[in-house]
Design an enzyme around this catalytic site. Structure first.
Site, PDB file in Angstrom:
ATOM      1  N   ASP A  67       5.262  -5.943 -13.869  1.00  0.00           N
ATOM      2  CA  ASP A  67       4.736  -4.838 -13.067  1.00  0.00           C
ATOM      3  C   ASP A  67       5.674  -3.636 -13.065  1.00  0.00           C
ATOM      4  O   ASP A  67       6.805  -3.717 -13.562  1.00  0.00           O
ATOM      5  CB  ASP A  67       4.449  -5.302 -11.622  1.00  0.00           C
ATOM      6  CG  ASP A  67       5.461  -6.323 -11.119  1.00  0.00           C
ATOM      7  OD1 ASP A  67       6.626  -6.259 -11.561  1.00  0.00           O
ATOM      8  OD2 ASP A  67       5.106  -7.173 -10.294  1.00  0.00           O
ATOM      9  N   GLU A 143      -1.921  -8.702  -4.969  1.00  0.00           N
ATOM     10  CA  GLU A 143      -1.912  -8.946  -3.530  1.00  0.00           C
ATOM     11  C   GLU A 143      -3.109  -9.830  -3.143  1.00  0.00           C
ATOM     12  O   GLU A 143      -4.025 -10.018  -3.948  1.00  0.00           O
ATOM     13  CB  GLU A 143      -1.979  -7.599  -2.794  1.00  0.00           C
ATOM     14  CG  GLU A 143      -0.822  -6.641  -3.104  1.00  0.00           C
ATOM     15  CD  GLU A 143       0.506  -7.046  -2.449  1.00  0.00           C
ATOM     16  OE1 GLU A 143       0.697  -8.232  -2.113  1.00  0.00           O
ATOM     17  OE2 GLU A 143       1.369  -6.149  -2.284  1.00  0.00           O
TER      18      GLU A 143
HETATM   19  C1  F6R Z   1       8.367  -8.625  -9.277  1.00  0.00           C
HETATM   20  C2  F6R Z   1       7.139  -9.273  -8.853  1.00  0.00           C
HETATM   21  C3  F6R Z   1       6.962  -9.767  -7.453  1.00  0.00           C
HETATM   22  C4  F6R Z   1       8.194 -10.468  -6.887  1.00  0.00           C
HETATM   23  C5  F6R Z   1       7.938 -10.871  -5.444  1.00  0.00           C
HETATM   24  C6  F6R Z   1       9.121 -11.574  -4.825  1.00  0.00           C
HETATM   25  O1  F6R Z   1       8.295  -8.232 -10.628  1.00  0.00           O
HETATM   26  O2  F6R Z   1       6.268  -9.383  -9.622  1.00  0.00           O
HETATM   27  O3  F6R Z   1       5.883 -10.671  -7.423  1.00  0.00           O
HETATM   28  O4  F6R Z   1       8.484 -11.586  -7.664  1.00  0.00           O
HETATM   29  O5  F6R Z   1       7.631  -9.744  -4.688  1.00  0.00           O
HETATM   30  O6  F6R Z   1      10.177 -10.676  -4.727  1.00  0.00           O
HETATM   31  P1  F6R Z   1      11.639 -11.169  -4.361  1.00  0.00           P
HETATM   32  O7  F6R Z   1      12.054 -12.063  -5.467  1.00  0.00           O
HETATM   33  O8  F6R Z   1      12.472  -9.930  -4.302  1.00  0.00           O
HETATM   34  O9  F6R Z   1      11.526 -11.892  -3.065  1.00  0.00           O
END
Ligand code: F6R
Length: 260
Positions: A67, A143
């Protein structure tokens, strides 16, 4: 789905790195799907150590990011293009020409999303996709209520996701409201999925994704429909799993030939 529960974030990183290395070795040079955020950092650290020891060579491996934000410059330190360069490409000595991030700055967003899908297909698809998970169950930035058939497209970030990612920005209002993300359908096309999560804040998302019904309300539950999905988590993230003892028992008794 394989669920592995380990004691620490470091152990999660080391095991996920070993899984990635084993898949890429078989697929040499392979196509790796990369994620940003905090969850994969111990994996990238473990892969960097393996590279320094001469155990892996990712210099010819292609990579595609999940993303990218819409509305910030590529040069912004928190654009995912910058983050992937800093945390993945440089420490792992990958070839930047072989690493792509969706173009959140494109004048024609729909064309940029189509191009991204075509670029993945043109190299034969992703061999192994690394995933974190949001506290609301998002994977990539799909989401809740994202379609399981979705492809790369623009999405509006949920308020919870913007609040969670505010730690990376000077001001909470600076977190972009939109992003480009691979769809759940795109992610499910990868030949292997490895999802990592650490800490109590991810426990509900893990419980719903692993043991709950398959539902677009918890996009991580899409992993239940994948043939080769591995979930590697620490005790905090595993703390609400009903069958945690069974997963520990299964992993302790994993046949030697299946280990990585
Ligand atoms: C990032 C992504 C998101 C994160 C998720 C968890 O490229 O695709 O799905 O993996 O928001 O974020 P963290 O690891 O920072 O808790």
């Amino acid at each position: 789905m394989e669920i592995v529960i380990l004691d620490s974030a470091e152990e999660v990183g080391v095991l996920a790195a070993r899984k990635i290395a084993s898949v890429l070795k078989a697929a040499t040079p392979g196509v790796l799907g990369v994620a940003t955020g905090s969850s994969p950092l111990t994996i990238y650290a473990a892969l960097a150590t393996m590279r320094q020891r001469g155990e892996i060579d990712l210099s010819r491996t292609r990579a595609f990011a999940l993303d990218e934000y819409v509305g910030i410059a590529e040069s912004h330190p928190e654009s995912y293009a910058s983050v992937i360069r800093r945390e993945v490409v440089e420490p792992l000595a990958m070839n930047p020409d072989l690493v792509r991030v969706p173009d959140g700055r494109a004048a024609d967003i729909e064309a940029a999303c189509r191009d991204y899908e075509e670029a993945i297909a043109a190299v034969g698809g992703v061999d192994i996709q690394l995933l974190g998970i949001g506290a609301n169950g998002h994977i990539g930035f799909n989401e809740p209520t994202s379609s399981f058939a979705s492809r790369t497209r623009i999405k509006t970030l949920a308020p919870r996701t913007r609040a969670d990612n505010a730690r990376f920005f000077d001001n909470a209002d600076d977190v972009p409201t939109h992003c480009l993300t691979q769809g759940l359908g795109t992610i499910l096309d990868a030949r292997h999925l490895v999802l990592v999560a650490q800490g109590d804040s991810k426990a509900e998302a893990i419980r719903q994704s692993v043991e709950g019904p398959v539902s677009s309300m918890w996009p991580g539950s899409a992993l239940q429909m994948h043939q080769n999905a591995t979930v590697i988590i620490d005790e905090g993230a595993a703390s609400r799993l009903e069958l945690a003892d069974y997963y520990r028992y299964t992993y302790a008794n994993k046949p030697i030939w299946q280990r990585y």
